[in-house]
Design an enzyme around this catalytic site. Structure first.
Site, PDB file in Angstrom:
ATOM      1  N   SER A   1      15.848  21.197 -17.110  1.00 48.93           N
ATOM      2  CA  SER A   1      14.158  21.914 -17.036  1.00 48.93           C
ATOM      3  C   SER A   1      14.811  23.215 -17.919  1.00 48.93           C
ATOM      4  CB  SER A   1      13.478  22.310 -15.468  1.00 48.93           C
ATOM      5  OG  SER A   1      12.905  23.285 -15.194  1.00 48.93           O
TER       6      SER A   1
ATOM      7  N   HIS B   1       0.983  -0.910  -0.515  1.00 49.16           N
ATOM      8  CA  HIS B   1       0.136  -0.327  -0.036  1.00 49.16           C
ATOM      9  C   HIS B   1       0.292   1.261  -0.292  1.00 49.16           C
ATOM     10  CE1 HIS B   1      -3.374  -2.778   1.030  1.00 49.16           C
ATOM     11  NE2 HIS B   1      -2.584  -3.308   2.340  1.00 49.16           N
TER      12      HIS B   1
ATOM     13  N   LYS C   1      16.774  21.620 -11.777  1.00 51.66           N
ATOM     14  CA  LYS C   1      16.084  20.474 -12.001  1.00 51.66           C
ATOM     15  C   LYS C   1      16.688  19.607 -12.656  1.00 51.66           C
ATOM     16  CE  LYS C   1      12.729  19.349 -11.174  1.00 51.66           C
ATOM     17  NZ  LYS C   1      11.034  19.548 -11.993  1.00 51.66           N
TER      18      LYS C   1
ATOM     19  N   GLU D   1       8.860   8.455 -16.904  1.00 46.56           N
ATOM     20  CA  GLU D   1       7.874   9.334 -17.007  1.00 46.56           C
ATOM     21  C   GLU D   1       7.604   8.912 -18.479  1.00 46.56           C
ATOM     22  OE1 GLU D   1       7.887  13.084 -14.393  1.00 46.56           O
ATOM     23  OE2 GLU D   1       9.576  12.807 -16.261  1.00 46.56           O
TER      24      GLU D   1
END
Ligand code: ARG
Length: 460
Positions: free
Chosen positions: A276, A155, A282, A289
């Site tokens: 970024s 979980h 970043k 992704e």
């Protein structure tokens, strides 16, 4: 002029051609269509429908076309509806009317499905070997970290300490199932459809077995209607590829979490990270992704194609032309994803200290305390309740769990060894568990499976 101009008498409308041509994507079948054409031609010669001289001339033309295709110098013309039409048209251009013999006893319906099966045999082998390579990387990374542990989650809540090697190998076993599925899919699609004709075979004395052997297919169709209508193998391939994509997506989700500042379990190598355009600090996990995002596209290719298939009457229908784009797309995307993951996984840096300190929480060994009591003779449920109430007490009264354990008459000093950092994974002894010794056995079994699978590839 189209192939079927003699029947319809007039040129097709531009709108029909724009809507129906498939040459822009089925060009990719060129090599396989030529291979199948050469085998078909050989079959025609063997049964006396084409003479030796004609066979040589047409074979020569097909080889020239193959070279033109490979060099990118093949001139496609406006009326080339698809790759089969283009190759036949060019054959006749090169050798004259005798080239028209190539299509004897053959239809684009049995031709296209044969070419697609040949292409998929190659591509499944490629994907199979890419997965083997990736599974070797997982094994190497697992072997590098024999003692490192991290929290195991259910979980997404911390559950108990797990060896990092055990965690990494869990992904590898899922890929072994994918390899089994690919293998199975390959065996089923290894079947020649040439000789089925448009749908009902031929009045000519063709011998589809000769062609099947020439093409190296293991099996031969039994029913000409089924041979031209069957695209189960495309759906199966789309499914096995989707499953690989889903496994990569799940791993991707983990990479995304592990590389956050909140987890801090891993850092991606710069070569496998993105920056970024605006925020200078970043470093982003775009590969992970994209794998997560693209798995949706792979599932879409599968479900879209299943919807295409579901109401088709026997035998060939033009709807079936819709098999190629989703299939080619899924093949390309999964190969790109596997190659990016391979590099990412080879170079990702794991942070042992963050992993281990997250796993060292006293609560994560609550089950070990309960099992310690079981070993002393307590029924498990009583042990569970006893430890559960100490945990509750610790949280409510803000007293450290080890302090309460030490003070408890049924636990005390002897039970304190359970809190020794890293000791939990050493206590696990059962088959396939995260214990140090069981994982050593698991690694041996994994290595064995990897070697067997590599050998399997040589057999096809
Ligand atoms: N381009 C077609 C396909 O991909 C080839 C078969 C065409 N057959 C036909 N009867 N129009 O399915």
């Amino acid at each position: 002029m189209t192939l079927w101009n003699s029947r319809l008498g007039t040129d097709p409308s531009d709108a029909l051609m724009d809507f129906s041509v498939s040459i822009q994507f089925d060009k990719r079948l060129a090599k396989y269509d030529i291979e199948a054409s050469l085998a078909h031609l050989f079959g025609l010669k063997e049964v006396g429908l084409v003479e030796q001289g004609e066979f040589e001339k047409i074979s020569e033309a097909l080889k020239i076309i193959e070279e033109e295709m490979a060099a990118g110098s093949f001139d496609f013309i406006q009326t080339d509806e698809d790759i089969h039409t283009a190759i036949e048209r060019r054959t006749i251009e090169l050798v004259g009317d005798v080239g028209g013999k190539l299509h004897t006893g053959r239809s684009r319906n049995d031709q296209v499905v044969t070419a697609l099966r040949l292409l998929l045999k190659d591509e499944l082998k490629n994907i199979f070997s890419n997965i083997i390579d990736f599974n070797s990387v997982i094994l190497n990374r697992a072997k590098e970290v024999p003692d490192v542990y991290l929290p195991g989650y259910t979980h997404l809540q911390r559950a108990q300490p797990i060896l990092l090697s055990h965690h990494l190998l869990a992904h590898g076993w899922a890929f072994f199932r994918d390899l089994d599925r690919i293998w199975d899919c390959y065996l089923r699609l290894d079947c020649s459809s040439l000789g089925a004709g448009a749908l009902g075979g031929s009045t000519l004395p063709l011998d589809p077995k000769i062609v099947k052997d020439r093409l190296g297919f293991k099996n031969l169709f039994e029913n000409s209607l089924d041979a031209v209508a069957d695209r189960d193998f495309v759906a199966e391939a789309l499914f096995v590829i989707s499953m690989v994509g889903i496994h990569l997506s799940k791993m991707g989700e983990e990479i995304i979490l592990w590389t956050t500042s909140e987890f801090g379990f891993a850092t991606l190598d710069d070569r496998y990270s993105t920056g970024s355009s605006m925020l200078p600090q970043k470093k982003n996990p775009d590969i992970a992704e994209l794998a997560r995002g693209k798995s949706g596209r792979l599932i879409g290719n599968l479900t879209g194609f299943l919807a295409t298939l579901k109401s088709l009457p026997l035998a060939y229908n033009r709807d079936l032309q819709e098999d190629k784009e989703p299939l080619f797309d899924s093949i390309d995307q999964i190969k790109l994803a596997l190659s990016a993951y391979r590099g990412l996984y080879e170079t990702i840096e794991f942070h042992d200290t963050s992993m281990q300190s997250a796993a060292d929480s006293a609560y994560s060994v609550a089950i070990d305390l309960a099992e310690w009591l079981v070993k002393k003779g307590l029924p498990f449920r009583s042990a569970y309740n006893l430890v559960g109430s100490i945990v509750k007490d610790s949280i409510q009264r803000h007293v450290a769990l080890p302090e309460l354990v030490l003070a408890h008459p049924d636990l005390g000093e002897q039970a304190m060894e359970i809190f020794e950092p890293g000791s939990s994974v050493k206590r696990r002894v059962t088959h396939g568990s995260t214990g140090v010794d069981p994982v050593k056995i698991q690694i041996k079994n994994y290595e064995k499976k990897l070697n067997e699978t590599k050998k399997q590839l040589l057999k096809i």
